[in-house]
Motif scaffolding. Structure first.
Motif, short mmCIF file in Angstrom:
data_model
loop_
_atom_site.label_atom_id
_atom_site.label_comp_id
_atom_site.label_asym_id
_atom_site.label_seq_id
_atom_site.Cartn_x
_atom_site.Cartn_y
_atom_site.Cartn_z
N GLU A 184 -7.16 -3.62 6.92
CA GLU A 184 -6.27 -4.79 6.69
C GLU A 184 -6.02 -5.35 8.09
OE1 GLU A 184 -5.81 -6.37 4.06
OE2 GLU A 184 -5.29 -5.02 2.18
N LEU A 185 -5.67 -4.30 8.90
CA LEU A 185 -5.36 -4.83 10.27
C LEU A 185 -6.57 -5.54 10.86
CD1 LEU A 185 -3.11 -1.47 11.08
CD2 LEU A 185 -2.25 -4.10 11.37
N GLN A 186 -7.75 -4.83 10.78
CA GLN A 186 -8.97 -5.37 11.52
C GLN A 186 -9.36 -6.50 11.00
OE1 GLN A 186 -10.96 -1.64 11.24
NE2 GLN A 186 -11.23 -1.50 13.68
N ALA A 187 -8.88 -6.85 9.76
CA ALA A 187 -9.29 -8.19 9.28
C ALA A 187 -8.40 -9.13 9.71
CB ALA A 187 -9.29 -8.29 7.70
N ILE A 191 0.91 -1.26 -0.04
CA ILE A 191 -0.09 -0.02 0.03
C ILE A 191 0.85 1.22 0.12
CG2 ILE A 191 -1.79 1.21 1.21
CD1 ILE A 191 -2.67 -1.19 2.84
N ALA A 192 0.71 2.33 -0.88
CA ALA A 192 1.55 3.34 -0.98
C ALA A 192 0.85 4.33 -0.10
CB ALA A 192 1.49 3.79 -2.30
N LEU A 193 1.98 4.72 0.85
CA LEU A 193 1.37 5.60 1.90
C LEU A 193 2.42 6.89 2.14
CD1 LEU A 193 -0.74 5.35 4.60
CD2 LEU A 193 1.42 5.27 5.73
N HIS A 194 2.28 7.82 1.43
CA HIS A 194 3.07 8.93 1.38
C HIS A 194 2.38 10.20 2.15
CE1 HIS A 194 1.28 10.18 -2.29
NE2 HIS A 194 1.42 8.93 -2.83
N GLU A 195 3.38 11.18 2.25
CA GLU A 195 2.92 12.46 2.70
C GLU A 195 1.48 13.07 2.27
OE1 GLU A 195 5.11 16.58 3.46
OE2 GLU A 195 6.05 15.09 2.17
N HIS A 196 1.23 12.94 1.06
CA HIS A 196 0.27 13.51 0.48
C HIS A 196 -1.01 12.80 0.40
CE1 HIS A 196 2.78 16.79 -0.72
NE2 HIS A 196 3.55 15.60 -1.18
N VAL A 224 -1.54 6.98 10.78
CA VAL A 224 -1.86 5.67 10.84
C VAL A 224 -1.56 5.01 12.32
CG1 VAL A 224 -1.07 3.39 10.15
CG2 VAL A 224 -1.35 5.34 8.38
N VAL A 225 -0.55 5.29 12.90
CA VAL A 225 0.00 4.93 13.98
C VAL A 225 -1.33 5.51 15.24
CG1 VAL A 225 1.70 4.98 16.00
CG2 VAL A 225 2.25 4.45 13.87
N ARG A 226 -1.22 6.74 15.10
CA ARG A 226 -2.35 7.30 16.22
C ARG A 226 -3.68 6.74 16.05
NH1 ARG A 226 -2.29 10.88 19.71
NH2 ARG A 226 -4.34 12.14 20.08
N GLU A 227 -4.19 6.58 14.58
CA GLU A 227 -5.52 5.83 14.58
C GLU A 227 -5.60 4.49 14.84
OE1 GLU A 227 -8.19 7.30 12.13
OE2 GLU A 227 -7.65 9.33 12.69
N ALA A 228 -4.51 3.64 14.66
CA ALA A 228 -4.32 2.29 15.09
C ALA A 228 -4.24 2.16 16.52
CB ALA A 228 -3.18 1.64 14.45
N ARG A 269 -5.31 7.11 2.92
CA ARG A 269 -5.01 5.44 2.94
C ARG A 269 -5.04 4.81 4.21
NH1 ARG A 269 -2.17 4.56 -2.06
NH2 ARG A 269 -3.58 5.71 -3.30
N VAL A 270 -5.27 5.90 5.32
CA VAL A 270 -5.40 5.20 6.72
C VAL A 270 -6.45 4.08 6.73
CG1 VAL A 270 -5.99 5.79 9.12
CG2 VAL A 270 -4.71 7.10 7.81
N GLU A 271 -7.72 4.28 6.14
CA GLU A 271 -8.70 3.59 6.16
C GLU A 271 -8.45 2.08 5.78
OE1 GLU A 271 -12.26 5.88 5.52
OE2 GLU A 271 -13.33 3.77 5.05
#
Ligand code: SAM
Length: 298
Positions: A88-91, A71-76, A113-117, A81-83
Protein backbone atom coordinates in the motif's frame (compact mmCIF):
# COMPACT_ATOMS: atom_id res chain seq x y z
CA UNK A 1 12.84 12.32 0.20
CA UNK A 2 15.39 9.56 0.92
CA UNK A 3 19.17 9.99 0.65
CA UNK A 4 21.79 7.36 1.40
CA UNK A 5 25.43 8.18 2.13
CA UNK A 6 27.98 5.79 3.65
CA UNK A 7 25.30 3.38 4.87
CA UNK A 8 23.24 6.05 6.67
CA UNK A 9 19.72 6.49 5.38
CA UNK A 10 18.34 9.99 5.81
CA UNK A 11 14.70 10.62 5.05
CA UNK A 12 12.67 13.75 5.50
CA UNK A 13 9.48 15.39 4.11
CA UNK A 14 7.89 13.99 0.96
CA UNK A 15 8.90 15.25 -2.45
CA UNK A 16 5.68 13.77 -3.89
CA UNK A 17 5.16 11.03 -6.44
CA UNK A 18 7.04 8.39 -4.42
CA UNK A 19 5.84 5.95 -1.82
CA UNK A 20 3.37 7.02 0.83
CA UNK A 21 4.24 7.84 4.44
CA UNK A 22 3.84 5.42 7.31
CA UNK A 23 2.47 7.38 10.27
CA UNK A 24 2.87 5.86 13.73
CA UNK A 25 -0.07 7.37 15.55
CA UNK A 26 -0.48 7.32 19.33
CA UNK A 27 -4.08 6.99 20.52
CA UNK A 28 -5.47 7.49 24.06
CA UNK A 29 -4.87 5.00 26.90
CA UNK A 30 -8.35 5.53 28.31
CA UNK A 31 -9.46 9.12 27.95
CA UNK A 32 -10.54 9.93 24.40
CA UNK A 33 -9.75 13.60 24.95
CA UNK A 34 -6.08 12.67 24.94
CA UNK A 35 -6.14 12.10 21.19
CA UNK A 36 -4.16 15.00 19.75
CA UNK A 37 -5.59 17.26 17.03
CA UNK A 38 -2.63 16.23 14.89
CA UNK A 39 -3.41 12.52 15.35
CA UNK A 40 -7.00 13.21 14.35
CA UNK A 41 -5.84 15.15 11.27
CA UNK A 42 -3.52 12.36 10.18
CA UNK A 43 -6.16 9.68 10.75
CA UNK A 44 -8.61 11.56 8.60
CA UNK A 45 -6.07 12.16 5.83
CA UNK A 46 -4.56 8.67 5.39
CA UNK A 47 -5.87 6.17 2.84
CA UNK A 48 -5.52 3.11 5.08
CA UNK A 49 -5.33 2.38 8.80
CA UNK A 50 -3.41 -0.65 10.10
CA UNK A 51 -4.67 -1.58 13.55
CA UNK A 52 -4.05 -4.25 16.13
CA UNK A 53 -7.74 -4.97 16.59
CA UNK A 54 -9.82 -3.55 13.76
CA UNK A 55 -13.07 -3.80 15.74
CA UNK A 56 -11.62 -1.92 18.70
CA UNK A 57 -9.96 0.75 16.54
CA UNK A 58 -13.02 0.88 14.31
CA UNK A 59 -14.87 2.32 17.31
CA UNK A 60 -12.26 5.08 17.67
CA UNK A 61 -12.57 5.94 13.97
CA UNK A 62 -16.34 5.89 14.27
CA UNK A 63 -16.09 8.29 17.23
CA UNK A 64 -14.11 10.61 14.92
CA UNK A 65 -16.71 10.17 12.18
CA UNK A 66 -14.22 8.36 9.93
CA UNK A 67 -14.56 5.27 7.74
CA UNK A 68 -11.30 3.86 6.43
CA UNK A 69 -10.11 0.62 4.86
CA UNK A 70 -8.32 -1.24 7.65
CA UNK A 71 -5.60 -3.89 7.82
CA UNK A 72 -5.47 -6.06 10.95
CA UNK A 73 -1.92 -6.21 12.21
CA UNK A 74 -1.47 -8.02 15.49
CA UNK A 75 1.27 -9.88 17.30
CA UNK A 76 0.48 -13.18 15.58
CA UNK A 77 0.18 -12.05 11.96
CA UNK A 78 2.53 -9.07 11.73
CA UNK A 79 5.16 -10.91 9.67
CA UNK A 80 2.59 -12.07 7.14
CA UNK A 81 0.78 -8.70 6.91
CA UNK A 82 3.95 -6.63 6.46
CA UNK A 83 3.91 -7.20 2.73
CA UNK A 84 0.38 -5.86 2.39
CA UNK A 85 1.23 -2.77 4.38
CA UNK A 86 4.39 -2.16 2.36
CA UNK A 87 2.52 -2.69 -0.93
CA UNK A 88 0.00 0.00 0.00
CA UNK A 89 2.82 2.39 0.91
CA UNK A 90 4.76 1.64 -2.25
CA UNK A 91 1.62 2.27 -4.27
CA UNK A 92 1.84 5.85 -2.96
CA UNK A 93 -0.81 5.60 -0.22
CA UNK A 94 -0.29 7.13 3.21
CA UNK A 95 -1.00 4.69 6.02
CA UNK A 96 -1.48 5.14 9.77
CA UNK A 97 -0.46 2.43 12.22
CA UNK A 98 -2.37 2.48 15.50
CA UNK A 99 -2.65 0.02 18.38
CA UNK A 100 -5.45 -0.69 20.85
CA UNK A 101 -4.15 1.98 23.20
CA UNK A 102 -1.26 4.38 23.50
CA UNK A 103 1.87 4.38 21.37
CA UNK A 104 2.28 1.60 18.82
CA UNK A 105 5.41 -0.58 19.22
CA UNK A 106 5.52 0.01 22.98
CA UNK A 107 4.61 -3.53 24.10
CA UNK A 108 2.52 -3.54 20.93
CA UNK A 109 2.97 -4.70 17.31
CA UNK A 110 4.65 -2.64 14.59
CA UNK A 111 8.37 -3.22 14.97
CA UNK A 112 8.69 -5.41 11.86
CA UNK A 113 6.63 -3.04 9.71
CA UNK A 114 8.61 0.02 10.80
CA UNK A 115 11.93 -1.73 10.31
CA UNK A 116 11.06 -3.01 6.83
CA UNK A 117 9.54 0.31 5.77
CA UNK A 118 12.74 2.09 6.79
CA UNK A 119 14.85 -0.46 4.95
CA UNK A 120 12.88 0.37 1.79
CA UNK A 121 13.44 4.09 2.28
CA UNK A 122 9.77 4.71 3.09
CA UNK A 123 9.20 7.74 5.30
CA UNK A 124 8.11 6.79 8.82
CA UNK A 125 6.67 9.68 10.79
CA UNK A 126 5.68 9.44 14.48
CA UNK A 127 2.61 11.28 15.79
CA UNK A 128 3.31 11.28 19.54
CA UNK A 129 0.72 11.04 22.26
CA UNK A 130 -0.28 8.93 25.25
CA UNK A 131 1.93 6.13 26.50
CA UNK A 132 1.15 4.37 29.78
CA UNK A 133 4.76 4.07 30.90
CA UNK A 134 5.54 7.78 30.51
CA UNK A 135 2.16 8.73 31.98
CA UNK A 136 2.84 6.65 35.11
CA UNK A 137 6.45 7.77 35.40
CA UNK A 138 5.54 11.44 35.10
CA UNK A 139 3.31 11.26 38.19
CA UNK A 140 5.04 8.56 40.28
CA UNK A 141 7.44 10.84 42.14
CA UNK A 142 10.38 8.50 41.60
CA UNK A 143 13.60 9.53 39.81
CA UNK A 144 13.07 9.96 36.09
CA UNK A 145 16.60 10.92 35.03
CA UNK A 146 17.33 7.28 34.23
CA UNK A 147 14.68 4.59 33.85
CA UNK A 148 14.47 1.11 32.43
CA UNK A 149 11.25 -0.01 30.80
CA UNK A 150 10.99 -3.78 31.23
CA UNK A 151 7.54 -4.26 29.64
CA UNK A 152 5.60 -7.30 30.85
CA UNK A 153 7.39 -9.73 33.14
CA UNK A 154 7.15 -13.43 32.20
CA UNK A 155 3.78 -15.01 33.01
CA UNK A 156 5.20 -18.00 34.90
CA UNK A 157 6.53 -17.53 38.40
CA UNK A 158 10.01 -19.01 37.82
CA UNK A 159 10.65 -16.89 34.75
CA UNK A 160 9.26 -13.82 36.50
CA UNK A 161 11.46 -14.28 39.53
CA UNK A 162 14.53 -14.85 37.34
CA UNK A 163 13.76 -11.65 35.41
CA UNK A 164 13.37 -9.70 38.67
CA UNK A 165 16.59 -11.23 39.99
CA UNK A 166 18.42 -9.91 36.91
CA UNK A 167 17.05 -6.39 37.60
CA UNK A 168 17.55 -6.42 41.35
CA UNK A 169 20.73 -4.32 41.32
CA UNK A 170 19.67 -1.98 38.54
CA UNK A 171 19.96 1.58 39.86
CA UNK A 172 17.69 3.18 37.27
CA UNK A 173 13.96 3.43 38.06
CA UNK A 174 12.21 0.31 36.72
CA UNK A 175 8.89 0.41 34.87
CA UNK A 176 6.71 -2.65 34.21
CA UNK A 177 3.33 -3.29 32.59
CA UNK A 178 1.02 -5.77 34.28
CA UNK A 179 -2.40 -7.28 33.73
CA UNK A 180 -5.12 -7.43 36.41
CA UNK A 181 -4.98 -11.20 36.81
CA UNK A 182 -1.24 -11.25 37.50
CA UNK A 183 -0.73 -8.06 39.49
CA UNK A 184 -0.90 -9.67 42.95
CA UNK A 185 1.50 -12.50 42.02
CA UNK A 186 3.90 -10.01 40.47
CA UNK A 187 3.84 -7.77 43.54
CA UNK A 188 4.39 -10.80 45.79
CA UNK A 189 7.44 -11.78 43.69
CA UNK A 190 8.73 -8.20 43.86
CA UNK A 191 8.48 -8.31 47.65
CA UNK A 192 10.38 -11.60 47.68
CA UNK A 193 13.09 -10.76 45.15
CA UNK A 194 13.55 -6.98 45.39
CA UNK A 195 12.80 -6.83 49.11
CA UNK A 196 9.74 -5.87 51.14
CA UNK A 197 11.10 -2.36 51.70
CA UNK A 198 11.64 -1.45 48.04
CA UNK A 199 9.66 1.71 47.23
CA UNK A 200 7.19 1.38 44.40
CA UNK A 201 4.30 3.23 42.83
CA UNK A 202 1.44 1.45 41.14
CA UNK A 203 -0.61 3.37 38.59
CA UNK A 204 -4.04 1.83 37.92
CA UNK A 205 -6.54 2.85 35.23
CA UNK A 206 -4.53 5.91 34.27
CA UNK A 207 -6.50 8.75 32.63
CA UNK A 208 -9.76 6.84 33.33
CA UNK A 209 -12.54 7.47 35.86
CA UNK A 210 -11.04 5.16 38.49
CA UNK A 211 -7.44 6.33 38.10
CA UNK A 212 -5.61 5.39 41.32
CA UNK A 213 -2.01 5.55 42.51
CA UNK A 214 -0.77 3.26 45.29
CA UNK A 215 2.65 4.17 46.61
CA UNK A 216 4.87 2.99 49.42
CA UNK A 217 7.02 0.03 50.37
CA UNK A 218 6.44 -3.03 48.17
CA UNK A 219 4.90 -5.08 50.98
CA UNK A 220 2.55 -2.28 52.07
CA UNK A 221 1.36 -1.72 48.48
CA UNK A 222 0.69 -5.44 48.11
CA UNK A 223 -1.35 -5.45 51.36
CA UNK A 224 -3.26 -2.35 50.27
CA UNK A 225 -4.14 -3.84 46.90
CA UNK A 226 -5.23 -7.11 48.50
CA UNK A 227 -7.55 -5.29 50.86
CA UNK A 228 -9.06 -3.01 48.19
CA UNK A 229 -12.08 -4.83 46.67
CA UNK A 230 -11.51 -3.00 43.36
CA UNK A 231 -7.73 -3.21 43.67
CA UNK A 232 -7.09 -5.78 40.98
CA UNK A 233 -9.49 -4.36 38.40
CA UNK A 234 -8.15 -2.52 35.40
CA UNK A 235 -4.74 -1.97 33.88
CA UNK A 236 -1.50 -1.40 35.75
CA UNK A 237 1.90 0.20 35.44
CA UNK A 238 4.36 -0.63 38.21
CA UNK A 239 7.14 1.91 38.79
CA UNK A 240 9.89 0.70 41.12
CA UNK A 241 12.68 2.75 42.70
CA UNK A 242 16.07 1.54 41.42
CA UNK A 243 18.55 -0.16 43.74
CA UNK A 244 20.69 2.02 45.97
CA UNK A 245 24.31 2.43 44.84
CA UNK A 246 26.23 -0.83 45.05
CA UNK A 247 28.04 0.36 48.18
CA UNK A 248 24.64 0.71 49.85
CA UNK A 249 23.51 -2.59 48.32
CA UNK A 250 26.17 -4.18 50.50
CA UNK A 251 24.64 -2.44 53.50
CA UNK A 252 21.13 -3.49 52.39
CA UNK A 253 22.11 -7.14 52.57
CA UNK A 254 21.76 -6.92 56.34
CA UNK A 255 25.37 -7.98 56.93
CA UNK A 256 27.79 -5.80 58.86
CA UNK A 257 30.11 -5.13 55.95
CA UNK A 258 32.94 -3.51 57.93
CA UNK A 259 32.96 -6.28 60.52
CA UNK A 260 33.03 -8.92 57.81
CA UNK A 261 35.87 -7.15 56.00
CA UNK A 262 37.83 -6.75 59.23
CA UNK A 263 37.50 -10.47 60.02
CA UNK A 264 38.60 -11.50 56.56
CA UNK A 265 41.44 -8.95 56.47
CA UNK A 266 42.96 -10.67 59.48
CA UNK A 267 43.40 -13.79 57.33
CA UNK A 268 43.43 -12.66 53.68
CA UNK A 269 44.88 -10.02 51.33
CA UNK A 270 42.71 -6.91 50.73
CA UNK A 271 41.68 -7.90 47.20
CA UNK A 272 40.51 -11.37 48.21
CA UNK A 273 38.61 -10.08 51.25
CA UNK A 274 36.83 -7.47 49.10
CA UNK A 275 35.94 -10.09 46.47
CA UNK A 276 34.38 -12.43 49.06
CA UNK A 277 32.34 -9.64 50.68
CA UNK A 278 31.18 -8.46 47.25
CA UNK A 279 30.05 -12.01 46.51
CA UNK A 280 28.18 -12.28 49.82
CA UNK A 281 26.50 -8.88 49.79
CA UNK A 282 26.04 -7.99 46.14
CA UNK A 283 28.14 -4.84 46.71
CA UNK A 284 30.65 -3.42 44.22
CA UNK A 285 34.09 -5.08 44.27
CA UNK A 286 35.83 -1.74 43.67
CA UNK A 287 33.98 0.10 46.41
CA UNK A 288 34.57 -2.73 48.88
CA UNK A 289 38.25 -2.83 47.92
CA UNK A 290 38.57 0.88 48.75
CA UNK A 291 36.70 0.33 51.99
CA UNK A 292 38.93 -2.62 52.92
CA UNK A 293 42.07 -0.53 52.18
CA UNK A 294 40.75 2.16 54.52
CA UNK A 295 40.10 -0.39 57.27
CA UNK A 296 43.55 -1.92 56.86
CA UNK A 297 45.19 1.50 57.14
CA UNK A 298 43.24 2.19 60.30
N1 SAM B 1 1.17 0.76 23.68
C1 SAM B 1 0.65 0.97 25.02
C2 SAM B 1 1.31 2.22 25.62
O1 SAM B 1 1.74 3.09 24.86
O2 SAM B 1 1.35 2.35 26.83
C3 SAM B 1 0.83 -0.25 25.89
C4 SAM B 1 0.19 -1.48 25.35
S1 SAM B 1 0.33 -2.89 26.38
C5 SAM B 1 -0.27 -4.15 25.36
C6 SAM B 1 -0.98 -2.72 27.52
C7 SAM B 1 -0.50 -2.47 28.93
O3 SAM B 1 -0.20 -1.10 29.11
C8 SAM B 1 -1.53 -2.80 29.99
O4 SAM B 1 -1.54 -4.17 30.34
C9 SAM B 1 -1.07 -1.94 31.14
O5 SAM B 1 0.01 -2.54 31.81
C10 SAM B 1 -0.56 -0.69 30.40
N2 SAM B 1 -1.64 0.28 30.28
C11 SAM B 1 -2.27 0.66 29.16
N3 SAM B 1 -3.22 1.58 29.43
C12 SAM B 1 -3.19 1.79 30.77
C13 SAM B 1 -3.90 2.62 31.68
N4 SAM B 1 -4.86 3.42 31.26
N5 SAM B 1 -3.57 2.56 32.99
C14 SAM B 1 -2.59 1.77 33.44
N6 SAM B 1 -1.88 0.96 32.62
C15 SAM B 1 -2.16 0.97 31.32
Amino acid sequence: MTKETAGVVRESGQAGGGPGTLYIVATPIGNLEDLSPRAEKVLSSVAVVAAEDTRHSGRLLQHLGLRKPMIALHEHNERERVERVLNELQAGKDLALISDAGTPLISDPGYIVVREARALGIRVSPIPGACALVTALSAAGLPTDRFLFAGFLPAKRNGRKAALESLKREQATLVFYESPHRILDTLADMVEVLGSGRELVLGRELTKTFETFYSGRAEAVLDELQSDPHGTRGEFVVVVRGAESSGDAAGESGLDVDKLLALLLAELPVKKAARIVAELTGGSKNELYQRALGLKER
